[in-house]
Enzyme design. Sequence first.
Site, PDB file in Angstrom:
ATOM      1  N   GLN A  35      22.711  17.144  43.735  1.00 37.47           N
ATOM      2  CA  GLN A  35      21.629  18.163  44.000  1.00 37.47           C
ATOM      3  C   GLN A  35      21.448  18.887  42.797  1.00 37.47           C
ATOM      4  O   GLN A  35      22.283  19.452  42.091  1.00 37.47           O
ATOM      5  CB  GLN A  35      22.770  19.135  44.974  1.00 37.47           C
ATOM      6  CG  GLN A  35      22.298  19.401  46.335  1.00 37.47           C
ATOM      7  CD  GLN A  35      23.150  20.239  47.381  1.00 37.47           C
ATOM      8  OE1 GLN A  35      23.929  19.569  48.058  1.00 37.47           O
ATOM      9  NE2 GLN A  35      22.878  21.653  47.417  1.00 37.47           N
ATOM     10  N   GLY A  36      19.874  19.190  42.660  1.00 32.52           N
ATOM     11  CA  GLY A  36      19.661  19.751  41.544  1.00 32.52           C
ATOM     12  C   GLY A  36      18.907  21.136  41.905  1.00 32.52           C
ATOM     13  O   GLY A  36      17.749  21.357  42.127  1.00 32.52           O
TER      14      GLY A  36
ATOM     15  N   SER B 214      20.834  24.763  41.003  1.00 37.61           N
ATOM     16  CA  SER B 214      21.070  25.705  40.350  1.00 37.61           C
ATOM     17  C   SER B 214      20.391  25.719  38.685  1.00 37.61           C
ATOM     18  O   SER B 214      20.292  24.627  38.135  1.00 37.61           O
ATOM     19  CB  SER B 214      22.495  25.875  39.716  1.00 37.61           C
ATOM     20  OG  SER B 214      23.389  25.865  41.009  1.00 37.61           O
TER      21      SER B 214
ATOM     22  N   GLU C 255      26.242  22.604  53.778  1.00 38.23           N
ATOM     23  CA  GLU C 255      27.359  22.882  52.919  1.00 38.23           C
ATOM     24  C   GLU C 255      28.453  23.781  53.088  1.00 38.23           C
ATOM     25  O   GLU C 255      29.479  23.637  52.909  1.00 38.23           O
ATOM     26  CB  GLU C 255      26.795  23.300  51.570  1.00 38.23           C
ATOM     27  CG  GLU C 255      27.528  23.639  50.240  1.00 38.23           C
ATOM     28  CD  GLU C 255      26.998  23.700  48.828  1.00 38.23           C
ATOM     29  OE1 GLU C 255      25.959  23.170  48.650  1.00 38.23           O
ATOM     30  OE2 GLU C 255      27.412  24.345  48.267  1.00 38.23           O
TER      31      GLU C 255
HETATM   32  C1  LIG Z   1      32.403  23.038  40.744  1.00 43.08           C
HETATM   33  C2  LIG Z   1      31.073  23.613  40.983  1.00 43.08           C
HETATM   34  C3  LIG Z   1      30.109  22.708  41.266  1.00 43.08           C
HETATM   35  C4  LIG Z   1      28.992  22.789  41.647  1.00 43.08           C
HETATM   36  N1  LIG Z   1      27.964  21.979  41.916  1.00 43.08           N
HETATM   37  C5  LIG Z   1      26.709  22.176  41.920  1.00 43.08           C
HETATM   38  C6  LIG Z   1      25.654  21.033  42.325  1.00 43.08           C
HETATM   39  O1  LIG Z   1      26.003  19.923  42.445  1.00 43.08           O
HETATM   40  N2  LIG Z   1      24.146  21.559  42.180  1.00 43.08           N
HETATM   41  C7  LIG Z   1      23.719  22.700  41.927  1.00 43.08           C
HETATM   42  O2  LIG Z   1      22.359  23.001  41.941  1.00 43.08           O
HETATM   43  N3  LIG Z   1      24.660  23.741  41.646  1.00 43.08           N
HETATM   44  C8  LIG Z   1      26.198  23.505  41.537  1.00 43.08           C
HETATM   45  N4  LIG Z   1      26.939  24.292  41.270  1.00 43.08           N
HETATM   46  C9  LIG Z   1      26.538  25.875  40.933  1.00 43.08           C
HETATM   47  C10 LIG Z   1      26.671  26.881  41.781  1.00 43.08           C
HETATM   48  O3  LIG Z   1      26.005  26.798  42.828  1.00 43.08           O
HETATM   49  C11 LIG Z   1      26.517  28.259  40.974  1.00 43.08           C
HETATM   50  O4  LIG Z   1      27.401  28.364  40.072  1.00 43.08           O
HETATM   51  C12 LIG Z   1      26.588  29.357  42.056  1.00 43.08           C
HETATM   52  O5  LIG Z   1      25.608  29.355  43.027  1.00 43.08           O
HETATM   53  C13 LIG Z   1      26.758  30.686  41.027  1.00 43.08           C
HETATM   54  O6  LIG Z   1      25.759  30.780  40.163  1.00 43.08           O
HETATM   55  P1  LIG Z   1      25.826  31.108  38.645  1.00 43.08           P
HETATM   56  O7  LIG Z   1      26.852  30.164  38.071  1.00 43.08           O
HETATM   57  O8  LIG Z   1      24.432  31.177  38.105  1.00 43.08           O
HETATM   58  O9  LIG Z   1      26.401  32.583  38.494  1.00 43.08           O
HETATM   59  P2  LIG Z   1      25.726  34.082  38.889  1.00 43.08           P
HETATM   60  O10 LIG Z   1      24.844  33.827  39.956  1.00 43.08           O
HETATM   61  O11 LIG Z   1      24.786  34.208  37.387  1.00 43.08           O
HETATM   62  O12 LIG Z   1      26.854  34.803  39.067  1.00 43.08           O
HETATM   63  C14 LIG Z   1      27.446  35.618  37.992  1.00 43.08           C
HETATM   64  C15 LIG Z   1      28.481  36.794  38.352  1.00 43.08           C
HETATM   65  O13 LIG Z   1      27.743  37.504  39.180  1.00 43.08           O
HETATM   66  C16 LIG Z   1      28.070  37.730  40.350  1.00 43.08           C
HETATM   67  N5  LIG Z   1      26.710  38.054  41.178  1.00 43.08           N
HETATM   68  C17 LIG Z   1      25.749  37.546  41.421  1.00 43.08           C
HETATM   69  N6  LIG Z   1      24.900  38.082  42.201  1.00 43.08           N
HETATM   70  C18 LIG Z   1      25.650  39.149  42.736  1.00 43.08           C
HETATM   71  C19 LIG Z   1      25.477  39.915  43.550  1.00 43.08           C
HETATM   72  N7  LIG Z   1      24.297  39.928  44.275  1.00 43.08           N
HETATM   73  N8  LIG Z   1      26.368  40.944  44.076  1.00 43.08           N
HETATM   74  C20 LIG Z   1      27.487  40.947  43.399  1.00 43.08           C
HETATM   75  N9  LIG Z   1      27.909  40.077  42.323  1.00 43.08           N
HETATM   76  C21 LIG Z   1      26.912  39.023  42.159  1.00 43.08           C
HETATM   77  C22 LIG Z   1      28.613  36.449  40.746  1.00 43.08           C
HETATM   78  O14 LIG Z   1      29.678  36.571  41.845  1.00 43.08           O
HETATM   79  C23 LIG Z   1      29.324  35.909  39.450  1.00 43.08           C
HETATM   80  O15 LIG Z   1      30.753  36.652  39.313  1.00 43.08           O
HETATM   81  C24 LIG Z   1      28.310  24.135  41.154  1.00 43.08           C
HETATM   82  C25 LIG Z   1      29.286  25.176  40.658  1.00 43.08           C
HETATM   83  C26 LIG Z   1      30.694  24.668  40.613  1.00 43.08           C
HETATM   84  C27 LIG Z   1      31.591  25.927  40.037  1.00 43.08           C
END
Ligand SMILES: Cc1cc2nc3c(=O)[nH]c(=O)nc-3n(C[C@H](O)[C@H](O)[C@H](O)COP(=O)(O)OP(=O)(O)OC[C@H]3O[C@@H](n4cnc5c(N)ncnc54)[C@H](O)[C@@H]3O)c2cc1C
Length: 388
Positions: free
Chosen positions: A130-131, A133, A248
């Site tokens: 899944q692409g 993020s 999901e």
């Molecule tokens: C093991 C794993 C597998 C994954 N697999 C995939 C995959 O296959 N495909 C894919 O596309 N993505 C994947 N992801 C990505 C995942 O969907 C993102 O990491 C997740 O959506 C969070 O986004 P971010 O990492 O950019 O963090 P951010 O959204 O930047 O968040 C950073 C911090 O800010 C906080 N925050 C953000 N918004 C708010 C808000 N509105 N209120 C309060 N706090 C907030 C968050 O809780 C976090 O602590 C995976 C992640 C992990 C850890």
Amino acid sequence: MDFAYPPEAAAFREEFRAWLAANLPEGLVGFDWASMEIESHELEQMRAWNRALADARFAAIAWPVEYGGRGAGVMEQVVFAEEMSKADAPGTLNPLGISNIAPAIMHWGTAEQKRHFLPRMLRGDDIWCQGFSEPDAGSDLASLRTRAAIDGDTFVVNGQKVWNTLGHLANWCELLVRTDPDVPKHQGISCLLVDMTLPGVEVRPLVTITGEREFNEIFFHDVHVPSAALLGPLNEGWKVAMTTLAYERGGVAALHLRVRKKVQRLLELARTTKVDAGGRTAADVPAVRQALARVHLEADYLKLLADRAISAELHDRPLGPESSLAKLVWSDVENHIAEAAAEVLGPAANTGEWGRDRVYVRALSIAGGTTQVNKNIIAQRLLGLPRS
Ligand SMILES: Cc1cc2nc3c(=O)[nH]c(=O)nc-3n(C[C@H](O)[C@H](O)[C@H](O)COP(=O)(O)OP(=O)(O)OC[C@H]3O[C@@H](n4cnc5c(N)ncnc54)[C@H](O)[C@@H]3O)c2cc1C
């Protein structure tokens, strides 16, 4: 809530248990597919296992019969998950494909997309990732910037994705791209089904703190994707993404199985780990007992949430934001189990299987919706609190 299994589910349990006993290769019992550190011969073994599951129509029992599933109801799905867990059997090569991407293809796909992709996904002939993020689009997914410019009958894709689970093994990707940058952010997104072998697709593995390659960065440099790859209408990719993510978040009912098994293993470990020359074990130490009691209760609470989700499904009540509660409790209890393991094992909890777990579980509070975002959903949609 009605906790009894109906007779059809019991019959299905007998059938599936017997099939597993006869068909699960010994070498795959307990095979840790989740660590994603897979050698090529292991991948071939997994493909053979995936095909056996598909041939017996056990690869995706919830899929409709016409696509190779069984149209199984929720109780059969629960039984399936319980028996897979009991047998310690690995799932298919497409954990994301079967439960998330396929429902989006079934809902939004053309007849040709369904005919081509679904059987190959079911058998593990193709592996999907899944692409979604990007470095600046995670929780706020609609801010994504990977651009697909329309050029005749192709999309020309440029940009970067990140955290792509299975990206290093996948040959297909469900990709969210921006096709119209001049409209509000949710309205200019489209979804493409992209062949990962196209020129200009570059996958760079990310090595996590556990030393494993679970996910990847994917770069797109002028990748020419045929227009037939569009899933759903142009610029309506946000709806396609929501169909994908709904599934999901729907896997709630099985979350407690792995957790309760882990708690049992930890209890056994506590009973056998000596803490002094007098023969006392970790299980005799009050602080350890408290940590163990906590995770035992939390795991049971998770099971109750699962039962509530199952009951809702049986009574045609959509699960909705309750799945955020289960996700939150699940990631919390996984982290508490890791802490309890440290109480049981002391410094030895930093090595081996429990040591890996201790650093790995942090990812669970991020993947599939972060703890903070889930708390917001619970506050606003379950508790009815104001947005700020
Ligand atoms: C093991 C794993 C597998 C994954 N697999 C995939 C995959 O296959 N495909 C894919 O596309 N993505 C994947 N992801 C990505 C995942 O969907 C993102 O990491 C997740 O959506 C969070 O986004 P971010 O990492 O950019 O963090 P951010 O959204 O930047 O968040 C950073 C911090 O800010 C906080 N925050 C953000 N918004 C708010 C808000 N509105 N209120 C309060 N706090 C907030 C968050 O809780 C976090 O602590 C995976 C992640 C992990 C850890």
